[in-house]
Design a protein around this motif. Structure first.
Motif, PDB file in Angstrom:
ATOM      1  N   CYS A  72      47.984 -83.126  15.214  1.00  0.00           N
ATOM      2  CA  CYS A  72      47.558 -81.737  15.332  1.00  0.00           C
ATOM      3  C   CYS A  72      46.189 -81.674  14.768  1.00  0.00           C
ATOM      4  O   CYS A  72      45.734 -82.490  14.113  1.00  0.00           O
ATOM      5  CB  CYS A  72      48.545 -80.787  14.189  1.00  0.00           C
ATOM      6  N   TRP A  73      45.379 -80.615  15.181  1.00  0.00           N
ATOM      7  CA  TRP A  73      44.129 -80.142  14.617  1.00  0.00           C
ATOM      8  C   TRP A  73      44.023 -79.114  14.151  1.00  0.00           C
ATOM      9  O   TRP A  73      44.797 -77.859  14.293  1.00  0.00           O
ATOM     10  CB  TRP A  73      43.112 -80.356  16.053  1.00  0.00           C
ATOM     11  N   MET A  74      43.406 -78.924  12.703  1.00  0.00           N
ATOM     12  CA  MET A  74      43.369 -77.601  12.114  1.00  0.00           C
ATOM     13  C   MET A  74      41.943 -77.264  12.232  1.00  0.00           C
ATOM     14  O   MET A  74      40.970 -77.787  12.092  1.00  0.00           O
ATOM     15  CB  MET A  74      43.868 -77.778  10.542  1.00  0.00           C
ATOM     16  N   PHE A  75      41.881 -75.973  11.990  1.00  0.00           N
ATOM     17  CA  PHE A  75      40.666 -74.969  12.156  1.00  0.00           C
ATOM     18  C   PHE A  75      40.143 -74.115  11.000  1.00  0.00           C
ATOM     19  O   PHE A  75      41.254 -73.660  10.713  1.00  0.00           O
ATOM     20  CB  PHE A  75      40.252 -74.437  13.612  1.00  0.00           C
ATOM     21  N   ASP A  76      39.046 -73.899  10.528  1.00  0.00           N
ATOM     22  CA  ASP A  76      38.626 -72.840   9.416  1.00  0.00           C
ATOM     23  C   ASP A  76      38.807 -71.817  10.200  1.00  0.00           C
ATOM     24  O   ASP A  76      38.254 -71.587  11.410  1.00  0.00           O
ATOM     25  CB  ASP A  76      37.264 -73.320   8.905  1.00  0.00           C
ATOM     26  N   PRO A  77      39.407 -70.781   9.621  1.00  0.00           N
ATOM     27  CA  PRO A  77      39.832 -69.452  10.474  1.00  0.00           C
ATOM     28  C   PRO A  77      38.493 -68.657  10.220  1.00  0.00           C
ATOM     29  O   PRO A  77      38.210 -67.704  11.304  1.00  0.00           O
ATOM     30  CB  PRO A  77      40.535 -68.674   9.401  1.00  0.00           C
ATOM     31  N   LEU A  78      37.440 -68.776   9.558  1.00  0.00           N
ATOM     32  CA  LEU A  78      36.384 -67.904   9.442  1.00  0.00           C
ATOM     33  C   LEU A  78      35.142 -68.581  10.415  1.00  0.00           C
ATOM     34  O   LEU A  78      34.601 -67.861  11.367  1.00  0.00           O
ATOM     35  CB  LEU A  78      35.749 -67.833   8.172  1.00  0.00           C
ATOM     36  N   THR A 103      44.848 -69.264  20.427  1.00  0.00           N
ATOM     37  CA  THR A 103      44.213 -67.925  20.981  1.00  0.00           C
ATOM     38  C   THR A 103      42.786 -68.025  21.325  1.00  0.00           C
ATOM     39  O   THR A 103      42.383 -67.655  22.497  1.00  0.00           O
ATOM     40  CB  THR A 103      44.703 -66.824  20.296  1.00  0.00           C
ATOM     41  N   ALA A 104      42.267 -69.020  20.533  1.00  0.00           N
ATOM     42  CA  ALA A 104      40.528 -69.248  20.835  1.00  0.00           C
ATOM     43  C   ALA A 104      40.462 -70.344  22.069  1.00  0.00           C
ATOM     44  O   ALA A 104      39.304 -70.722  22.349  1.00  0.00           O
ATOM     45  CB  ALA A 104      39.892 -69.498  19.850  1.00  0.00           C
ATOM     46  N   GLY A 105      41.566 -71.010  22.385  1.00  0.00           N
ATOM     47  CA  GLY A 105      41.585 -72.042  23.395  1.00  0.00           C
ATOM     48  C   GLY A 105      41.401 -73.589  22.634  1.00  0.00           C
ATOM     49  O   GLY A 105      41.197 -74.227  23.714  1.00  0.00           O
ATOM     50  N   ARG A 106      41.715 -73.535  21.493  1.00  0.00           N
ATOM     51  CA  ARG A 106      41.349 -74.788  21.140  1.00  0.00           C
ATOM     52  C   ARG A 106      42.710 -75.604  21.103  1.00  0.00           C
ATOM     53  O   ARG A 106      43.714 -75.032  20.893  1.00  0.00           O
ATOM     54  CB  ARG A 106      40.746 -74.564  19.469  1.00  0.00           C
ATOM     55  N   LYS A 107      42.467 -76.948  21.104  1.00  0.00           N
ATOM     56  CA  LYS A 107      43.838 -77.658  21.168  1.00  0.00           C
ATOM     57  C   LYS A 107      44.275 -77.738  19.800  1.00  0.00           C
ATOM     58  O   LYS A 107      43.371 -78.219  18.878  1.00  0.00           O
ATOM     59  CB  LYS A 107      43.540 -79.111  21.672  1.00  0.00           C
ATOM     60  N   THR A 108      45.407 -77.471  19.654  1.00  0.00           N
ATOM     61  CA  THR A 108      46.044 -77.416  18.369  1.00  0.00           C
ATOM     62  C   THR A 108      46.971 -78.657  17.973  1.00  0.00           C
ATOM     63  O   THR A 108      47.374 -79.237  16.726  1.00  0.00           O
ATOM     64  CB  THR A 108      46.619 -75.973  17.692  1.00  0.00           C
ATOM     65  N   CYS A 109      47.739 -79.046  18.989  1.00  0.00           N
ATOM     66  CA  CYS A 109      48.844 -80.024  18.750  1.00  0.00           C
ATOM     67  C   CYS A 109      48.902 -80.818  20.359  1.00  0.00           C
ATOM     68  O   CYS A 109      49.050 -80.224  21.135  1.00  0.00           O
ATOM     69  CB  CYS A 109      50.134 -79.703  18.405  1.00  0.00           C
ATOM     70  N   SER A 110      49.074 -82.103  20.029  1.00  0.00           N
ATOM     71  CA  SER A 110      49.472 -82.891  21.468  1.00  0.00           C
ATOM     72  C   SER A 110      50.619 -83.831  20.842  1.00  0.00           C
ATOM     73  O   SER A 110      50.816 -84.271  19.775  1.00  0.00           O
ATOM     74  CB  SER A 110      48.346 -83.908  21.690  1.00  0.00           C
ATOM     75  N   ARG A 111      51.735 -83.481  21.813  1.00  0.00           N
ATOM     76  CA  ARG A 111      53.009 -84.478  21.441  1.00  0.00           C
ATOM     77  C   ARG A 111      53.266 -85.346  22.643  1.00  0.00           C
ATOM     78  O   ARG A 111      53.085 -85.156  23.866  1.00  0.00           O
ATOM     79  CB  ARG A 111      54.253 -83.451  21.456  1.00  0.00           C
ATOM     80  N   LEU A 168      35.444 -73.923  12.831  1.00  0.00           N
ATOM     81  CA  LEU A 168      35.065 -75.406  12.821  1.00  0.00           C
ATOM     82  C   LEU A 168      36.446 -76.256  12.632  1.00  0.00           C
ATOM     83  O   LEU A 168      37.264 -75.843  11.988  1.00  0.00           O
ATOM     84  CB  LEU A 168      33.898 -75.838  11.970  1.00  0.00           C
ATOM     85  N   ASN A 169      36.650 -77.466  13.327  1.00  0.00           N
ATOM     86  CA  ASN A 169      37.521 -78.183  13.012  1.00  0.00           C
ATOM     87  C   ASN A 169      37.561 -78.924  11.663  1.00  0.00           C
ATOM     88  O   ASN A 169      36.627 -79.383  11.163  1.00  0.00           O
ATOM     89  CB  ASN A 169      37.494 -79.539  14.025  1.00  0.00           C
ATOM     90  N   THR A 170      38.686 -78.862  10.797  1.00  0.00           N
ATOM     91  CA  THR A 170      38.720 -79.127   9.594  1.00  0.00           C
ATOM     92  C   THR A 170      39.698 -80.407   9.331  1.00  0.00           C
ATOM     93  O   THR A 170      39.297 -81.233   8.298  1.00  0.00           O
ATOM     94  CB  THR A 170      39.183 -78.078   8.575  1.00  0.00           C
ATOM     95  N   SER A 171      40.544 -80.770  10.236  1.00  0.00           N
ATOM     96  CA  SER A 171      41.352 -81.931  10.056  1.00  0.00           C
ATOM     97  C   SER A 171      42.015 -82.143  11.102  1.00  0.00           C
ATOM     98  O   SER A 171      42.588 -81.285  12.281  1.00  0.00           O
ATOM     99  CB  SER A 171      42.092 -81.842   8.743  1.00  0.00           C
TER     100      SER A 171
END
Length: 86
Positions: free
Chosen positions: A31-37, A10-18, A40-43
């Protein structure tokens, strides 16, 4: 060229590409993971199970931890890259 599907949060960040190389029978997913607070990209996780983990020190410096199989490498992220990373 292979088909590509991309998901965003919902923030417009890419989360997965297939992508698929066999007409859609199987899909390789990154997939990209982000810190909810902090947001920042965490992995970043690859289809083969390897990943890059991004961590940040208390004073805001970033480090990259890459862990293929059982090997772990820690590499500082230059400030110029850190500011634009996601």
């Amino acid at each position: 060229q292979y088909p590509l599907r991309t998901d965003y949060d919902t923030a417009g960040r890419k989360t997965c590409s297939r992508t698929t190389r066999d007409g859609g029978a199987t899909w390789d997913i990154t997939c990209w993971m982000f810190d909810p607070l902090s947001g920042l990209n965490t992995s970043k996780r690859y289809a083969d199970g390897s990943h890059v983990d991004y961590t940040y020190t208390d004073n805001g410096d970033g480090t990259t931890t890459y862990a293929p199989s059982n090997n772990i490498y820690v590499v500082p992220i230059p400030d110029s890259e850190y500011a634009n990373r996601y």
